[in-house]
Design a protein around this motif. Structure first.
Motif: not given
Length: 97
Positions: A1-2, A24-25, A31-38
């Motif tokens: 995902x990253x 970018x977020x 459902x992006x893992x990066x978007x979810x984390x941040x």
């Protein structure tokens, strides 16, 4: 995902590094893992957000620049360059990285 996140947002990161984090977020799939984390770091003052796909596109990069259909693509011997030929009578050379 990253890796997908970086490849998809490469132009924004290269051209506007100071604004890259929040923009970018916002323009990443739901459902992006990066978007979810941040997600908690997205700017609260942006009240209308674009409708984004749920998942990443199947394409990690798109070659743009021809004005007609691309009819041939080939890698160099050491896979560092890519050539694309089009019915618009042009050949483009790309850096494969």
């Amino acid at each position: 995902d990253a890796r997908r996140f970086i490849m998809y947002q490469k132009v924004a990161i290269e051209n506007s590094p100071l604004q890259a984090h929040s923009s970018t977020l916002m323009f990443s799939p739901a459902c992006s893992l990066i978007k979810g984390c941040f997600k908690h770091e997205e700017p609260k003052w942006i009240t209308i957000q674009p409708a984004m796909r749920d998942e990443w596109s199947v394409y990690s990069q798109t070659l743009e620049g021809h004005s007609s259909v691309v009819n041939s693509v080939a890698f160099s011997r050491v896979s560092t360059r890519l050539a694309s030929a089009s019915f618009d009578d042009t050949v483009n050379i790309w850096d494969a990285s």
